[in-house]
Design a protein around this motif. Structure first.
Motif, PDB file in Angstrom:
ATOM      1  N   UNK C  20       0.831  -1.199   0.000  1.00  0.00           N
ATOM      2  CA  UNK C  20       0.000   0.000   0.000  1.00  0.00           C
ATOM      3  C   UNK C  20       0.871   1.257   0.000  1.00  0.00           C
ATOM      4  N   UNK C  21       1.870   1.289   0.888  1.00  0.00           N
ATOM      5  CA  UNK C  21       2.707   2.474   0.983  1.00  0.00           C
ATOM      6  C   UNK C  21       3.517   2.699  -0.297  1.00  0.00           C
ATOM      7  N   UNK C  22       3.968   1.590  -0.887  1.00  0.00           N
ATOM      8  CA  UNK C  22       4.714   1.710  -2.149  1.00  0.00           C
ATOM      9  C   UNK C  22       3.841   2.304  -3.235  1.00  0.00           C
ATOM     10  N   UNK C  23       2.637   1.754  -3.373  1.00  0.00           N
ATOM     11  CA  UNK C  23       1.698   2.256  -4.376  1.00  0.00           C
ATOM     12  C   UNK C  23       1.488   3.749  -4.197  1.00  0.00           C
ATOM     13  N   UNK C  24       1.195   4.137  -2.945  1.00  0.00           N
ATOM     14  CA  UNK C  24       0.897   5.532  -2.652  1.00  0.00           C
ATOM     15  C   UNK C  24       2.140   6.391  -2.875  1.00  0.00           C
ATOM     16  N   UNK C  25       3.290   5.904  -2.382  1.00  0.00           N
ATOM     17  CA  UNK C  25       4.526   6.669  -2.502  1.00  0.00           C
ATOM     18  C   UNK C  25       4.892   6.917  -3.958  1.00  0.00           C
ATOM     19  N   UNK C  26       4.867   5.849  -4.756  1.00  0.00           N
ATOM     20  CA  UNK C  26       5.225   6.013  -6.169  1.00  0.00           C
ATOM     21  C   UNK C  26       4.233   6.921  -6.880  1.00  0.00           C
ATOM     22  N   UNK C  27       2.936   6.725  -6.582  1.00  0.00           N
ATOM     23  CA  UNK C  27       1.919   7.544  -7.243  1.00  0.00           C
ATOM     24  C   UNK C  27       2.105   9.017  -6.876  1.00  0.00           C
ATOM     25  N   UNK C  28       2.428   9.285  -5.608  1.00  0.00           N
ATOM     26  CA  UNK C  28       2.611  10.681  -5.195  1.00  0.00           C
ATOM     27  C   UNK C  28       3.848  11.277  -5.856  1.00  0.00           C
ATOM     28  N   UNK C  29       4.903  10.473  -5.936  1.00  0.00           N
ATOM     29  CA  UNK C  29       6.161  10.950  -6.530  1.00  0.00           C
ATOM     30  C   UNK C  29       5.959  11.283  -8.009  1.00  0.00           C
ATOM     31  N   UNK C  30       5.508  10.270  -8.769  1.00  0.00           N
ATOM     32  CA  UNK C  30       5.272  10.505 -10.199  1.00  0.00           C
ATOM     33  C   UNK C  30       4.178  11.553 -10.389  1.00  0.00           C
ATOM     34  N   UNK C  92       1.241  -4.836 -18.507  1.00  0.00           N
ATOM     35  CA  UNK C  92       0.761  -6.190 -18.217  1.00  0.00           C
ATOM     36  C   UNK C  92       0.773  -6.474 -16.723  1.00  0.00           C
ATOM     37  N   UNK C  93       1.524  -5.669 -15.969  1.00  0.00           N
ATOM     38  CA  UNK C  93       1.583  -5.891 -14.524  1.00  0.00           C
ATOM     39  C   UNK C  93       0.480  -5.113 -13.809  1.00  0.00           C
ATOM     40  N   UNK C  94      -0.344  -5.810 -13.028  1.00  0.00           N
ATOM     41  CA  UNK C  94      -1.390  -5.091 -12.276  1.00  0.00           C
ATOM     42  C   UNK C  94      -0.785  -4.013 -11.373  1.00  0.00           C
ATOM     43  N   UNK C  95       0.411  -4.281 -10.846  1.00  0.00           N
ATOM     44  CA  UNK C  95       1.050  -3.328  -9.952  1.00  0.00           C
ATOM     45  C   UNK C  95       1.260  -1.986 -10.639  1.00  0.00           C
ATOM     46  N   UNK C  96       1.827  -2.041 -11.858  1.00  0.00           N
ATOM     47  CA  UNK C  96       2.105  -0.780 -12.549  1.00  0.00           C
ATOM     48  C   UNK C  96       0.835  -0.124 -13.048  1.00  0.00           C
ATOM     49  N   UNK C  97      -0.152  -0.933 -13.416  1.00  0.00           N
ATOM     50  CA  UNK C  97      -1.425  -0.331 -13.810  1.00  0.00           C
ATOM     51  C   UNK C  97      -2.011   0.443 -12.635  1.00  0.00           C
ATOM     52  N   UNK C  98      -1.896  -0.134 -11.440  1.00  0.00           N
ATOM     53  CA  UNK C  98      -2.373   0.554 -10.242  1.00  0.00           C
ATOM     54  C   UNK C  98      -1.622   1.850 -10.031  1.00  0.00           C
ATOM     55  N   UNK C  99      -0.290   1.783 -10.147  1.00  0.00           N
ATOM     56  CA  UNK C  99       0.521   2.994  -9.957  1.00  0.00           C
ATOM     57  C   UNK C  99       0.137   4.050 -10.996  1.00  0.00           C
ATOM     58  N   UNK C 100      -0.028   3.621 -12.250  1.00  0.00           N
ATOM     59  CA  UNK C 100      -0.350   4.589 -13.310  1.00  0.00           C
ATOM     60  C   UNK C 100      -1.697   5.256 -13.040  1.00  0.00           C
ATOM     61  N   UNK C 101      -2.708   4.444 -12.703  1.00  0.00           N
ATOM     62  CA  UNK C 101      -4.039   5.016 -12.463  1.00  0.00           C
ATOM     63  C   UNK C 101      -3.994   5.999 -11.300  1.00  0.00           C
ATOM     64  N   UNK C 102      -3.339   5.612 -10.206  1.00  0.00           N
ATOM     65  CA  UNK C 102      -3.266   6.504  -9.050  1.00  0.00           C
ATOM     66  C   UNK C 102      -2.475   7.767  -9.387  1.00  0.00           C
ATOM     67  N   UNK C 103      -1.393   7.596 -10.171  1.00  0.00           N
ATOM     68  CA  UNK C 103      -0.580   8.748 -10.562  1.00  0.00           C
ATOM     69  C   UNK C 103      -1.405   9.753 -11.365  1.00  0.00           C
ATOM     70  N   UNK C 104      -2.069   9.238 -12.415  1.00  0.00           N
ATOM     71  CA  UNK C 104      -2.845  10.140 -13.266  1.00  0.00           C
ATOM     72  C   UNK C 104      -3.920  10.848 -12.457  1.00  0.00           C
ATOM     73  N   UNK C 105      -4.520  10.114 -11.518  1.00  0.00           N
ATOM     74  CA  UNK C 105      -5.588  10.683 -10.712  1.00  0.00           C
ATOM     75  C   UNK C 105      -5.075  11.769  -9.782  1.00  0.00           C
ATOM     76  N   UNK C 106      -4.017  11.462  -9.046  1.00  0.00           N
ATOM     77  CA  UNK C 106      -3.528  12.446  -8.074  1.00  0.00           C
ATOM     78  C   UNK C 106      -2.915  13.651  -8.782  1.00  0.00           C
ATOM     79  N   UNK C 107      -2.311  13.422  -9.962  1.00  0.00           N
ATOM     80  CA  UNK C 107      -1.703  14.545 -10.678  1.00  0.00           C
ATOM     81  C   UNK C 107      -2.749  15.592 -11.038  1.00  0.00           C
ATOM     82  N   UNK C 108      -3.949  15.134 -11.394  1.00  0.00           N
ATOM     83  CA  UNK C 108      -5.002  16.084 -11.766  1.00  0.00           C
ATOM     84  C   UNK C 108      -5.342  16.997 -10.586  1.00  0.00           C
ATOM     85  N   UNK C 109      -5.488  16.395  -9.413  1.00  0.00           N
ATOM     86  CA  UNK C 109      -5.835  17.201  -8.229  1.00  0.00           C
ATOM     87  C   UNK C 109      -4.648  18.067  -7.797  1.00  0.00           C
ATOM     88  N   UNK C 110      -3.449  17.457  -7.797  1.00  0.00           N
ATOM     89  CA  UNK C 110      -2.270  18.182  -7.325  1.00  0.00           C
ATOM     90  C   UNK C 110      -1.953  19.380  -8.210  1.00  0.00           C
TER      91      UNK C 110
END
Lengths: 234, 284, 229
Positions: C20-30, C92-110
Motif C-alpha cells: 500500500x505504501x509503495x503504491x501511494x509513494x510512487x503515485x505521489x512521486x510521479x 501487463x503488470x497489475x502493480x504498474x497499472x495501479x501505480x499509473x491510475x493513481x498517478x494520473x488521478x492524483x496529478x489532476x488534483x495536485x
C-alpha cells in the motif's frame, strides 16, 4: 461497436442510461442524507457537550480515514443484521428487508456527511459573531437569528465546499457497484463482462460520469453566483 | 411549488397504500430469495437486457415449484455471496457452488444437483499445451498411484507460471494446496480472468470445465483458449454443486433435498443440463 | 464478533502495508512531477497548452477512480496494438497499472493545488525580487516556491490521505495490498466484519501518522506564525 450500445434487448444503451439515472438517484439521496448528518455533526462539534462532541469527532475521523470501499462493505454486510437485532429487542423476529439502494444511499450518505460536517462547521464559524450579537441586541428571537442571519450566510460560505462534497459523493456511488445495485458502474461492468469489450463500456461510463459532473459543476457555479450577488467584489 | 409538493405527497400516499395492499398476498406463499453470480455461464449469466439466465435460473424455478415457494433470483458478486447469505440478504445460493468441508463450516447445503470436473486452459501456442498432458479423469477422493502421477505432472507443468483462478473457489484451493510454486492470481469474475488470459497477463487459468467452455464460446477473441491436462474432480474439489443455505434452515434444506432427488430421478435436471451445457451434468 | 479471527488477521494484513505504501509513494512521486508539468501548462501563455491541461484535469477529476483503473487495466489490455507495443511490459503488470491510475488521478488534483499555490503569490513580491536583480530561478526558489508550498500544504496533506484510501481500489485488479489481502482472508474465513474492521484500523493508523507528519511540516514552513520564544 454501435450495436453494442443499441437500445432494447440487443444492446446495452438502455441499461447504461438506466444505470446513469440510478447513479444520479443514489447520489442525490446520499448527498441529501449527508447534509442531515453534516448539520448534526457540525452542530455537535460546535455546541455539543463533551460526549456528543467526541462522537462527532470519532465519526468524521473514522469515516474520512478509512477507505470508502471498506465503509460500504461493512455497511452492506452489517446493516441487515443490525436492524434486525434492534427489531428483535422490540420482539419482532421476522425478516426486514433492507434493499441495496437503501444501503448504498446510507453508506455513501455517511461518507458524504463526514465531509459535509467539516464544510458546514467552517461556514458557521465564518459568520461574524458580532452579527449574531447585533441580532440579539435588536431583540430578535433565536429562530429569527437562525433564519435571517446564520442560515443565509452559512449557505453562502458553505456552497463551494459543498460543491466539492457533491462531486465526491457522485464519484463514490461508483463503489456501490460491489453491492450489485444496477448503477452506472455496475451496468458497465456487466456489459464489459458479457461483451468482452471493457474499453468501450468503461469509456462510455467515464463519459456519462463526466456529463453528470459537468452539469452539476455548472449548477453549483450558478448557485454560487446567485448567492454572492449581493457581495461586493474586491 | 405547492402543487408539486401536493403531487409528491399524493404519490407517496398511493405508494404506501399499494405496498400495504400487496403485502398480505406475498405472505400467502413462502417467499425465497436466491442469490446467483450472473457471470458464470452456462451455470448463470446475464443477457443483453440485463436479465439473469442460465441453468441454475431455470433449475431454481423448477425446484421452487416443487417446494411450493415463490422465488426471486438476484445477482450478487461471488466474493461476498456467503457473507451475504449469513447477513440474510437472501435465503439460498445457487451459483455453481461446490459442496466443500470448508464451506460446510459456515453454511449448509442441499443437493448436490450437478457436478463438473475442473480443468486448466491456456492460449493456443502456449508451451503448456505442447506438453501434451494426458486428459484422463482424476478422481481425487481416493488417489491411486497413477492418479498421483497425473497430479504431479500437472503441478510440475504449471510450476513457476502465473495461473488465474476465481477468488474463493475450489480451484483456488486445489492450486494452493496441491501445486506449490505457482503464482496464483485471484480474480473477482471468470470474465476478467478470461480477459487477462487472452491479453497474455497470465499463463493459464483453472476453472470448472463448463465455465471454461462458456468462456471459449463467449466471443471471437476467446476462441484460442484451449483446455489441457486431466479433468480433476472430488477430493479438495468437493462433492458436486449444491444449494447453499443458512445452517438454521433445516426444514428448507430437507424440502430442497427431496426436490433435487425427485428432479434428478425424473430426468428434469438431465433435460435442463443438456439444454444449457450440451451434456448431462446431473448426479447419477 | 470473533476476536481470534481478528487477531490472526493482524499480521497477515500488516504484510500488505508495504505494498500500500509503495503504491501511494510512487503515485505521489510521479504524480507530483506530472502535476508540476500540468500546472506549468495550465499557467502558460499558450492557449493550446492551457486547454490541454484543463481538459486533462477535467477528465480525471470528473470520473471515479474505479472507472479509470478498469479502463487502464482491462480496457487497454484488450487491444492487440497495446499488447504489441513496448508499453506492454509495464501495462501487463497489475502493480504498474495501479501505480499509473493513481498517478494520473492524483496529478489532476495536485496540479490544481500547485496552480492555486503559485497564483497566491502576491505579484508585488515577484516584482520586488526582480527589482533586486534576482534571476528567474532565484525568484522561483526564494519567493514563489516557499509561499506556494505554505499555501498548498494543508490541501496536499488531504490529498495524501485520499491517496492512501484510494489505493484500496487496486485490490479490484488482483493486487494484494491491505484491502486485497483482506478480501483474500474473507474468501477463506467468510468473516467480513472482523477482517474489514482490522483493515480499517490499519488504514486509520496510517492516516493518523500521515496527518501528524503533515502538521509537523506545516509548522516547519510557517515560522512567521509562531510566537517568538
Amino acid at each position: 461497436m454501435l450495436e453494442l450500445l443499441a437500445w432494447g434487448d440487443t444492446g446495452w444503451g438502455d441499461e447504461l442510461v438506466r444505470g446513469t439515472l440510478m447513479t444520479l438517484a443514489v447520489a442525490v439521496c446520499s448527498f441529501a442524507l449527508g447534509q442531515v448528518f453534516g448539520t448534526l455533526g457540525a452542530s455537535a462539534k460546535l455546541n455539543g457537550g463533551i460526549v456528543t462532541r467526541a462522537l462527532a469527532e470519532i465519526y468524521t475521523t473514522v469515516v474520512r480515514g478509512v477507505p470508502e470501499l471498506l465503509v460500504i462493505y461493512l455497511l452492506f454486510f452489517g446493516t441487515g443484521n443490525a436492524i434486525m437485532g434492534v427489531a428483535s429487542l422490540f420482539g419482532y423476529t421476522g425478516y426486514i428487508e433492507v434493499n441495496a439502494f437503501t444501503i448504498g444511499t446510507l453508506s455513501v450518505g455517511l461518507i458524504s456527511g463526514a465531509y459535509s460536517t467539516e464544510v458546514i462547521r467552517g461556514a458557521i464559524q465564518a459568520v461574524p459573531f458580532g452579527q449574531i450579537e447585533a441580532g440579539r441586541a435588536l431583540g430578535m428571537s433565536r429562530a429569527r437569528i437562525l433564519f435571517r442571519i446564520l442560515l443565509p450566510q452559512t449557505l453562502r460560505y458553505a456552497l463551494p465546499g459543498l460543491g466539492n462534497v457533491w462531486q465526491l459523493t457522485l464519484k463514490d456511488t461508483a463503489l456501490i457497484s460491489v453491492t450489485a445495485l444496477a448503477e452506472l458502474m455496475r451496468s458497465a461492468q456487466v456489459a464489459a463482462g458479457v461483451t468482452r469489450d471493457p474499453f468501450l463500456f468503461y469509456a462510455v461510463a467515464a463519459v456519462l460520469y463526466l456529463v453528470l459532473t459537468s452539469i452539476s459543476t455548472y449548477a453549483f457555479d450558478r448557485a454560487e453566483r446567485h448567492s454572492n450577488r449581493g457581495v461586493r467584489r474586491a | 411549488m405547492n402543487k408539486t409538493l401536493a403531487s409528491i405527497a399524493a404519490g407517496m400516499a398511493l405508494f404506501a397504500a399499494a405496498s400495504v395492499v400487496e403485502a398480505p398476498a406475498a405472505h400467502a406463499q413462502t417467499k425465497v430469495r436466491i442469490a446467483t453470480e450472473g457471470a458464470y455461464l452456462p451455470w448463470n449469466g446475464m443477457d443483453a437486457s440485463g436479465k439473469l439466465i442460465g441453468f441454475e435460473i431455470d433449475l431454481s424455478a423448477e425446484l421452487c415449484k416443487r417446494i411450493g415457494a415463490t422465488c426471486e433470483v438476484m445477482a450478487q458478486d461471488w466474493d461476498g455471496i456467503i457473507p451475504g447469505l449469513q447477513s440474510r440478504k437472501y435465503d439460498l445460493i445457487m451459483a455453481g457452488m461446490s459442496i466443500t468441508d470448508e464451506r460446510k463450516q459456515v453454511i449448509s447445503f442441499a443437493g448436490p444437483y450437478a457436478t463438473e470436473p475442473t480443468v486448466f486452459a491456456a492460449m493456443k501456442g502456449s508451451p503448456l499445451l505442447a506438453l501434451n498432458l494426458p486428459t484422463t479423469s482424476v478422481d481425487m477422493s481416493e488417489i491411486s498411484p497413477d492418479e498421483q502421477k497425473l497430479i504431479d505432472q500437472s503441478a510440475a507443468a504449471v510450476k513457476g507460471k502465473t495461473v488465474g483462478v476465481q477468488v474463493s473457489t475450489i480451484q483456488q484451493n486445489m492450486v494452493e494446496q496441491l501445486m506449490p510454486g505457482v503464482e496464483v492470481r485471484a480474480y473477482d469474475k471468470v470474465d476478467n480472468m478470461g480477459l487477462d488470459l487472452v491479453s497474455g497477463r497470465i499463463d493459464a487459468i483453472v476453472a470448472d470445465r463448463s465455465a471454461i467452455e462458456g468462456l471459449i464460446k463467449a466471443g471471437e477473441q476467446n476462441k484460442d483458449i484451449t483446455k489441457f491436462g486431466p479433468a480433476f474432480s472430488r477430493g479438495v474439489l468437493g462433492e458436486g454443486v449444491g444449494i447453499g443455505l443458512r445452517k438454521a434452515d433445516t426444514e428448507l434444506q430437507g424440502k430442497l433435498d427431496k426436490a433435487i432427488k425427485d428432479a434428478t430421478a425424473d430426468g428434469t435436471i438431465t433435460k435442463l443440463s443438456t439444454q444449457w451445457f450440451g451434456y448431462d451434468t446431473s448426479i447419477k | 464478533m470473533n476476536l481470534s479471527i481478528m487477531w490472526d488477521a493482524v499480521p497477515k494484513l500488516l504484510a500488505g502495508v508495504p505494498v500500500t505504501l509503495q503504491l501511494v509513494g510512487l503515485a505521489l512521486l510521479f504524480g507530483f512531477a506530472l502535476a508540476a508539468g500540468v500546472a506549468w501548462m495550465r499557467l502558460s501563455a499558450s492557449k493550446l497548452l492551457s486547454r490541454i491541461a484543463a481538459g486533462y484535469v477535467f477528465v480525471f477529476r470528473g470520473t471515479p477512480l474505479l472507472v479509470q483503473i478498469f479502463l487502464i487495466y482491462y480496457g487497454l489490455g484488450q487491444f492487440q496494438a497495446v499488447r504489441a507495443s513496448i508499453f506492454w511490459d509495464i501495462l501487463r503488470e497489475p502493480y504498474w497499472c495501479g501505480v499509473i491510475a493513481l498517478t494520473l488521478n492524483t496529478a489532476a488534483y495536485t496540479s490544481e493545488m500547485i496552480r492555486g499555490g503559485v497564483q497566491s503569490v502576491p505579484h508585488g513580491q515577484i516584482e520586488a525580487a526582480r527589482a533586486c536583480g534576482f534571476s528567474r530561478l532565484m525568484v522561483f526558489r526564494r519567493i514563489v516556491a516557499p509561499i506556494a508550498v505554505r499555501q498548498a500544504l494543508p490541501a496536499y496533506g488531504n490529498e495524501i490521505i485520499l491517496m492512501v484510501k484510494a489505493s484500496s481500489l487496486a485490490s479490484t485488479i488482483t493486487l494484494l495490498e491491505i484491502t486485497g489481502i483482506a478480501r483474500r482472508i474473507i474468501s477463506q474465513s467468510f468473516a467480513v466484519f472482523e477482517v474489514f474492521i482490522v483493515a480499517g484500523a490499519i488504514y486509520l493508523l496510517i492516516n493518523f501518522l500521515i496527518t501528524r507528519l503533515i502538521r509537523y511540516a506545516e509548522w516547519r514552513v510557517t515560522p512567521h506564525l509562531r510566537r517568538p520564544a
